[in-house]
Design a protein around this motif. Structure first.
Motif, PDB file in Angstrom:
ATOM      1  N   UNK A 117       0.830  -1.211   0.000  1.00 49.55           N
ATOM      2  CA  UNK A 117       0.000   0.000   0.000  1.00 49.55           C
ATOM      3  C   UNK A 117       0.861   1.255   0.000  1.00 49.55           C
ATOM      4  N   UNK A 118       1.914   1.270   0.827  1.00 52.08           N
ATOM      5  CA  UNK A 118       2.794   2.437   0.907  1.00 52.08           C
ATOM      6  C   UNK A 118       3.531   2.650  -0.416  1.00 52.08           C
ATOM      7  N   UNK A 119       4.084   1.570  -0.972  1.00 49.65           N
ATOM      8  CA  UNK A 119       4.775   1.679  -2.262  1.00 49.65           C
ATOM      9  C   UNK A 119       3.825   2.200  -3.340  1.00 49.65           C
ATOM     10  N   UNK A 120       2.635   1.656  -3.358  1.00 47.05           N
ATOM     11  CA  UNK A 120       1.662   2.054  -4.384  1.00 47.05           C
ATOM     12  C   UNK A 120       1.241   3.512  -4.211  1.00 47.05           C
ATOM     13  N   UNK A 121       1.093   3.955  -2.942  1.00 47.66           N
ATOM     14  CA  UNK A 121       0.723   5.354  -2.683  1.00 47.66           C
ATOM     15  C   UNK A 121       1.783   6.297  -3.225  1.00 47.66           C
ATOM     16  N   UNK A 122       3.053   5.985  -2.968  1.00 50.52           N
ATOM     17  CA  UNK A 122       4.132   6.854  -3.430  1.00 50.52           C
ATOM     18  C   UNK A 122       4.237   6.855  -4.955  1.00 50.52           C
ATOM     19  N   UNK A 123       4.202   5.668  -5.552  1.00 53.69           N
ATOM     20  CA  UNK A 123       4.318   5.580  -7.017  1.00 53.69           C
ATOM     21  C   UNK A 123       3.144   6.304  -7.670  1.00 53.69           C
ATOM     22  N   UNK A 124       1.939   6.024  -7.156  1.00 57.38           N
ATOM     23  CA  UNK A 124       0.737   6.657  -7.710  1.00 57.38           C
ATOM     24  C   UNK A 124       0.769   8.162  -7.494  1.00 57.38           C
ATOM     25  N   UNK A 125       1.278   8.607  -6.326  1.00 58.82           N
ATOM     26  CA  UNK A 125       1.363  10.037  -6.032  1.00 58.82           C
ATOM     27  C   UNK A 125       2.254  10.770  -7.009  1.00 58.82           C
ATOM     28  N   UNK A 126       3.412  10.194  -7.302  1.00 62.20           N
ATOM     29  CA  UNK A 126       4.319  10.812  -8.271  1.00 62.20           C
ATOM     30  C   UNK A 126       3.662  10.905  -9.649  1.00 62.20           C
ATOM     31  N   UNK A 127       2.987   9.850 -10.043  1.00 56.55           N
ATOM     32  CA  UNK A 127       2.361   9.829 -11.370  1.00 56.55           C
ATOM     33  C   UNK A 127       1.212  10.825 -11.435  1.00 56.55           C
ATOM     34  N   UNK A 128       0.403  10.851 -10.378  1.00 60.70           N
ATOM     35  CA  UNK A 128      -0.776  11.725 -10.358  1.00 60.70           C
ATOM     36  C   UNK A 128      -0.396  13.201 -10.404  1.00 60.70           C
ATOM     37  N   UNK A 129       0.732  13.539  -9.802  1.00 58.42           N
ATOM     38  CA  UNK A 129       1.127  14.946  -9.706  1.00 58.42           C
ATOM     39  C   UNK A 129       2.221  15.317 -10.710  1.00 58.42           C
ATOM     40  N   UNK A 130       2.219  14.629 -11.841  1.00 56.08           N
ATOM     41  CA  UNK A 130       3.060  15.054 -12.955  1.00 56.08           C
ATOM     42  C   UNK A 130       4.515  14.690 -12.858  1.00 56.08           C
ATOM     43  N   UNK A 131       4.854  13.698 -12.026  1.00 56.81           N
ATOM     44  CA  UNK A 131       6.247  13.261 -11.947  1.00 56.81           C
ATOM     45  C   UNK A 131       6.347  11.753 -12.200  1.00 56.81           C
ATOM     46  N   UNK A 132       5.896  11.307 -13.386  1.00 50.89           N
ATOM     47  CA  UNK A 132       5.917   9.862 -13.654  1.00 50.89           C
ATOM     48  C   UNK A 132       7.334   9.282 -13.656  1.00 50.89           C
ATOM     49  N   UNK A 133       8.340  10.120 -13.993  1.00 50.92           N
ATOM     50  CA  UNK A 133       9.721   9.617 -13.972  1.00 50.92           C
ATOM     51  C   UNK A 133      10.120   9.172 -12.566  1.00 50.92           C
ATOM     52  N   UNK A 134       9.706   9.962 -11.566  1.00 49.07           N
ATOM     53  CA  UNK A 134       9.993   9.596 -10.173  1.00 49.07           C
ATOM     54  C   UNK A 134       9.268   8.309  -9.792  1.00 49.07           C
ATOM     55  N   UNK A 135       8.049   8.156 -10.315  1.00 48.48           N
ATOM     56  CA  UNK A 135       7.314   6.919 -10.052  1.00 48.48           C
ATOM     57  C   UNK A 135       8.036   5.707 -10.604  1.00 48.48           C
ATOM     58  N   UNK A 136       8.573   5.851 -11.821  1.00 53.50           N
ATOM     59  CA  UNK A 136       9.336   4.755 -12.423  1.00 53.50           C
ATOM     60  C   UNK A 136      10.628   4.480 -11.651  1.00 53.50           C
ATOM     61  N   UNK A 137      11.284   5.552 -11.201  1.00 55.71           N
ATOM     62  CA  UNK A 137      12.517   5.384 -10.421  1.00 55.71           C
ATOM     63  C   UNK A 137      12.245   4.596  -9.145  1.00 55.71           C
ATOM     64  N   UNK A 138      11.128   4.901  -8.500  1.00 59.14           N
ATOM     65  CA  UNK A 138      10.778   4.208  -7.265  1.00 59.14           C
ATOM     66  C   UNK A 138      10.448   2.739  -7.539  1.00 59.14           C
ATOM     67  N   UNK A 139       9.798   2.496  -8.679  1.00 64.38           N
ATOM     68  CA  UNK A 139       9.465   1.115  -9.036  1.00 64.38           C
ATOM     69  C   UNK A 139      10.737   0.300  -9.285  1.00 64.38           C
ATOM     70  N   UNK A 140      11.732   0.931  -9.951  1.00 61.44           N
ATOM     71  CA  UNK A 140      13.006   0.238 -10.172  1.00 61.44           C
ATOM     72  C   UNK A 140      13.696  -0.061  -8.845  1.00 61.44           C
ATOM     73  N   UNK A 141      13.634   0.886  -7.918  1.00 63.61           N
ATOM     74  CA  UNK A 141      14.219   0.683  -6.593  1.00 63.61           C
ATOM     75  C   UNK A 141      13.529  -0.471  -5.881  1.00 63.61           C
ATOM     76  N   UNK A 142      12.229  -0.557  -6.046  1.00 62.80           N
ATOM     77  CA  UNK A 142      11.461  -1.653  -5.454  1.00 62.80           C
ATOM     78  C   UNK A 142      11.888  -2.992  -6.039  1.00 62.80           C
ATOM     79  N   UNK A 143      12.146  -3.043  -7.319  1.00 61.73           N
ATOM     80  CA  UNK A 143      12.512  -4.299  -7.981  1.00 61.73           C
ATOM     81  C   UNK A 143      13.921  -4.764  -7.616  1.00 61.73           C
ATOM     82  N   UNK A 144      14.837  -3.808  -7.434  1.00 65.49           N
ATOM     83  CA  UNK A 144      16.224  -4.169  -7.161  1.00 65.49           C
ATOM     84  C   UNK A 144      16.444  -4.633  -5.723  1.00 65.49           C
ATOM     85  N   UNK A 145      15.519  -4.318  -4.841  1.00 65.92           N
ATOM     86  CA  UNK A 145      15.645  -4.739  -3.442  1.00 65.92           C
ATOM     87  C   UNK A 145      15.011  -6.122  -3.287  1.00 65.92           C
TER      88      UNK A 145
END
Length: 707
Positions: free
Chosen positions: A161-189
Motif C-alpha cells: 500500500x505504501x509503495x503504491x501510494x508513493x508511485x501513484x502520487x508521483x504519477x498523479x502529480x506530474x512526476x511519472x519519472x519519479x514513479x518509475x525510479x521508485x518502481x526500479x528501486x522496489x525491484x532491485x531490493x
C-alpha cells in the motif's frame, strides 16, 4: 466543583423523533450497538444534529466511556466534517487506541489540515502500518510529495500500500519519472520486491502510458507473464490503456483477447486508444461489437470524438445515447461540455448546464471544471465567474482554471485569492499565477512569486521560465531576462523551444533584433511559434522587408501560417507602406488559408491605410467590417488625418473617439489642434475646458532605459 465534559455543556437535545429512541433505550428495546449503527448513518454535514443527539443518549446511558463507542462517535464527527468537536472528544476520551489516532489523523488530512495531522502523527505513541499508510497516502494526494517521501523513508516496514501510494502520487502529480525510479528501486531490493502486487503493476503501467514509453511498458508486461501474475480486470485494463496510448494497438487488442471476461473498462481503454490514434473506424467497430453498451463505453466514444475534434458527432452520439435510455453520468457531461467548447456553441453549452442542474451533477468537480472551461472558451468570462461563485466544492484543476479565467478578465486580485486558498498547489497553479501576473502587467508580483518558488525549492519548468522572460520583455529589461535565461540554463532548459522563443521576443522588444535573429537561426523550428515571434519582432522594429522575406521562407519550409503570422505580415506591410501587398495577404487569409480575420487583423489594416494616407479606404474598411469600431482603430485613423492634413475627417473621427473613449486625452488634444488650425479658437478653447472639467490630463511620454 465537578468538571462537566465539553460535549455536555455545548449540546442540548431538542424534542424530536429521536425521543422514541431514548424511550427505547430506557426500556431496553435498543442496545448500544444499535445506536452505533445509527451513528454510521450520520456521514454528512446535514446529519450532524442527529449525531449529536445520539451522542447525548450515549452520555445518559453510560456508553460514552466505552472505547468502541468513543471511536464510533469520533468517526461520526470526522465524517460530518466537525473536526473541532472531534478533537475535543479525542482529548477527553478516557481510552484511546491506534484506531482513535488514525481516525483523527485521516480526518485532518481529508480537510487539508496538514500541520494538525502531522503533529498528531508525531505525537502518536504507537504507530501501526495503517498509521504510516494513512499519512503517506494523505500527503501524496494533496501533492506534498517531499514530505510524503520523507515519511516513506522513515517507515520501519513498508507494505504494498505504501509503495503504491508513493508511485501513484508521483504519477498523479506530474512526476511519472519519479514513479518509475521508485518502481526500479522496489525491484532491485530482494526484500522489497515481494511487495509488488497487481495494483503496483497497474499503477506503473499507467506511468508508462502517461510517458508513452513503450519499452518500459513491455518490461512490466514481461514481468507479469514471467511471474504468472493473474491478469485481472484492473491489470488488464491498465495494460490495454498503456499499449493504446503508446500506439501499439495490435498488442492492446491481443491483451483484450487474453482476458477471460473483458469488462467495460478494458473495452473502453481500447476504444480510447483507437480514437486517440485517429483510428476512428476501429474504435467504432469495438463499440458496435459490444452488446448493450454501458455509459462507460458511450463516454469513451464521445470523448474520442472530442479528442479528434469531431464536436458535432459527439453531440449526435449524446442524443443517440439518450434515445437508447442510457443515463448520462458526470463523465458524459464533461465530454459534451468539451464538445461545446470546441465548436464554440454557447447556447448548447448553456442547455447542457441546465440539464446538469436538472439531474444534479452540476456540482461535480469535473463537470464544474468543464463548464468553466466552456464559458471561458466561448468568451463568457463573467458567466464562468458567476458559476464559480455558486460552487461549494473545488479541486485543483477547477481552481487552476479559475486563476486563468480571473486573470483573463483582469480580476487579478480574485486570481490571487484563489491561489492563496488552494490547500495544495501544483506546478500548474504556480505557472497559472505567474502567467496571470504577466498578462496583467504585474511585474513585481510575478518576480516575488519566482522568489517564493525559489525559497520553497520548487521545480520550475519551461512555462515558468518563459512567462518570466516574457515579463522582462514587457518592461524591456534585457538584463533581467538574461538572468532568468541563465537560471533556465542551470536546470537544462537552454535549448527548450518555448524558452528560446520567449528569448527571441525579449531581444526584439528590447530592440536587439540581431541577437534575436541569431538565436532564431540556431534553434530547431518544429512549429509556427518561433517563426511568428521573429516575424513580429521584425515588423514591430520596422524591418518590414525582412519580415516579408521570412514569411516567404516559412512557407517554403512547409510551415503553415496561423492568425498570429498574418498579424505580423500585415503589420510589416503597414510599416513599409506596401498597401497592395497587405490587401493581397488580408484576402488570402480567408480564401487560401481558411483563416477568418479577427478584429486585430482589421485594426492592423486600418492602421496600414492611415499610415499610407489612404484615409477614405480606411473609413470604408471600418464601415464594412463585421466588428464594432474600437478606440484603437479610431486613434490610428486620427493619427493619419493629422499626418496628412485632413482636418474635416479628423474632426469627425476625434468627436467619435471622445464619445467612444471619454478618457482618451489624445483625442481632445488632436480635436483642439484641428479647431485651432482652422481658426475656430472658441471651439478649441471649449475642448480644452471640457478636458479640465472631466479632469483629463495629457499622458506624458515615458521611456525605459535598461542599464
Amino acid at each position: 466543583m465537578v468538571s462537566v465534559p465539553y460535549y455536555v455543556t455545548v449540546w442540548s437535545c431538542p424534542r424530536t423523533i429521536i425521543i422514541r429512541q431514548m424511550l427505547a433505550v430506557r426500556h431496553g428495546f435498543l442496545d448500544g450497538h444499535s445506536f452505533a449503527h445509527l451513528l454510521r448513518s450520520c456521514n454528512t454535514h446535514c446529519s450532524i444534529q442527529q449525531g449529536k443527539q445520539i451522542h447525548l443518549l450515549f452520555l445518559k446511558t453510560g456508553l460514552d466511556s466505552s472505547l468502541f463507542f468513543g471511536n464510533c462517535l469520533l468517526q461520526m464527527y470526522a465524517r460530518c466534517g466537525h473536526l473541532n468537536d472531534a478533537r475535543h472528544l479525542f482529548d477527553e476520551m478516557p481510552l484511546r487506541n491506534s484506531f482513535s489516532w488514525n481516525t483523527l489523523i485521516e480526518a485532518y488530512l481529508k480537510q487539508g489540515e496538514k500541520e494538525n495531522s502531522l503533529d498528531l502523527f508525531n505525537s502518536m505513541p504507537h504507530k501501526n502500518i495503517f498509521s504510516w499508510n494513512t499519512v503517506i497516502a494523505g500527503f501524496t494526494k494533496c501533492g506534498d510529495l517531499k514530505l510524503a517521501s520523507k515519511l516513506f523513508d522513515e517507515m520501519p516496514l513498508r507494505n504494498a500500500t505504501a509503495w503504491n501510494s508513493m508511485i501513484h502520487g508521483y504519477i498523479r502529480h506530474g512526476q511519472p519519472q519519479e514513479g518509475l525510479r521508485l518502481f526500479k528501486k522496489l525491484n532491485f531490493d530482494p526484500v522489497e520486491s515481494s511487495r509488488v502486487d497487481n495494483f503496483v503493476l497497474a499503477t506503473i503501467s499507467s506511468a508508462c502510458a502517461n510517458l508513452e514509453i513503450l519499452d518500459c511498458g513491455k518490461q512490466v508486461h514481461t514481468r507479469i507473464v514471467v511471474n504468472a501474475v493473474e491478469l485481472d480486470s484492473v491489470l488488464g485494463c491498465s495494460l490495454v490503456n498503456m499499449y493504446g496510448k503508446c500506439g501499439d494497438l495490435d498488442s492492446a487488442s491481443r491483451i483484450l483477447d487474453l482476458m477471460l471476461d473483458p469488462d467495460e473498462y478494458s473495452l473502453s481503454a481500447l476504444i480510447s486508444g483507437y480514437a486517440n490514434c485517429g483510428r476512428w473506424v476501429d474504435a467504432r467497430r469495438v463499440f458496435d461489437g459490444s452488446n448493450n453498451p454501458s455509459v462507460v463505453l458511450w463516454n469513451s466514444m464521445i470523448a474520442g470524438c472530442v479528442a479528434n475534434n469531431r464536436g458535432k458527432e459527439a453531440l449526435e452520439l449524446f442524443n443517440r445515447m439518450r434515445s437508447d435510455g442510457i443515463w448520462a453520468d458526470p463523465s458524459t457531461f464533461a465530454s459534451v461540455m468539451s464538445a461545446c467548447s470546441i465548436l464554440h456553441m454557447l447556447e448548447n453549452g448553456r442547455q447542457m448546464h441546465g440539464h446538469a442542474c436538472k439531474v444534479g451533477v452540476v456540482n461535480d468537480v469535473i463537470v464544474a471544471s468543464t463548464l468553466v472551461d466552456m464559458y471561458s472558451k466561448c468568451g463568457c468570462l463573467e458567466d464562468a465567474c458567476k458559476f464559480f461563485d455558486q460552487l461549494e466544492e473545488f479541486d485543483m484543476i477547477l481552481l487552476n482554471s479559475m486563476i486563468n479565467v480571473y486573470s483573463s478578465c483582469g480580476r487579478i486580485r480574485d486570481a490571487k485569492r484563489v491561489f492563496e486558498i488552494m490547500p495544495c498547489r501544483s506546478l500548474i497553479s504556480w505557472n497559472s499565477m505567474i502567467v496571470g501576473y504577466s498578462h496583467n502587467s504585474c511585474v513585481f508580483e510575478a518576480l516575488e512569486l519566482l522568489c517564493e518558488m525559489h525559497r520553497l525549492d520548487l521545480r520550475m519548468d519551461e512555462v515558468s521560465m518563459a512567462s518570466l522572460i516574457s515579463i522582462s520583455a514587457n518592461i524591456c529589461s534585457l538584463k533581467l531576462g538574461e538572468q532568468i535565461f541563465a537560471r533556465a540554463t542551470t536546470v537544462g532548459l537552454e535549448s527548450n523551444d518555448i524558452i528560446c522563443t520567449s528569448l527571441i521576443n525579449l531581444y526584439c522588444k528590447c530592440g536587439n533584433v540581431e541577437d534575436g535573429q541569431r538565436l532564431f537561426d540556431e534553434m530547431r523550428k518544429f512549429s509556427e511559434v518561433p517563426w511568428n515571434s521573429m516575424l513580429m519582432g521584425y515588423a514591430t522594429n520596422g524591418y518590414g522587408i525582412e519580415a516579408l522575406k521570412l514569411f516567404q521562407e516559412m512557407r517554403t519550409a512547409g510551415v503553415s501560417p496561423n492568425d498570429i503570422t498574418f498579424l505580423g505580415v500585415l503589420s510589416a506591410c503597414g510599416h513599409c507602406g506596401l498597401v497592395e501587398e497587405g490587401m493581397r495577404w488580408f484576402f488570402a487569409m480567408k480564401n487560401d488559408y481558411h483563416i477568418e480575420p479577427m478584429v486585430e487583423h482589421y485594426s492592423v489594416m486600418i492602421d496600414m491605410f492611415a499610415r499610407a494616407g489612404f484615409l477614405e479606404e480606411a473609413v470604408d474598411f471600418i464601415d464594412r467590417m463585421p466588428f464594432e469600431t474600437d478606440a484603437s482603430m479610431l486613434s490610428s485613423l486620427l493619427r493619419g488625418c493629422t499626418a496628412f492634413g485632413n482636418e474635416s475627417l479628423g474632426r469627425k473621427v476625434a468627436e467619435q473617439l471622445i464619445d467612444l473613449d471619454p478618457d482618451n486625452s489624445a483625442a481632445y488634444v488632436q480635436l483642439s489642434s484641428i479647431y485651432a488650425n482652422r481658426g475656430e479658437w472658441e471651439r478649441s478653447e471649449e475642448v480644452r475646458k471640457m478636458m479640465q472639467e472631466r479632469r483629463i490630463r495629457k499622458s506624458p511620454g515615458r521611456s525605459w532605459v535598461d542599464d
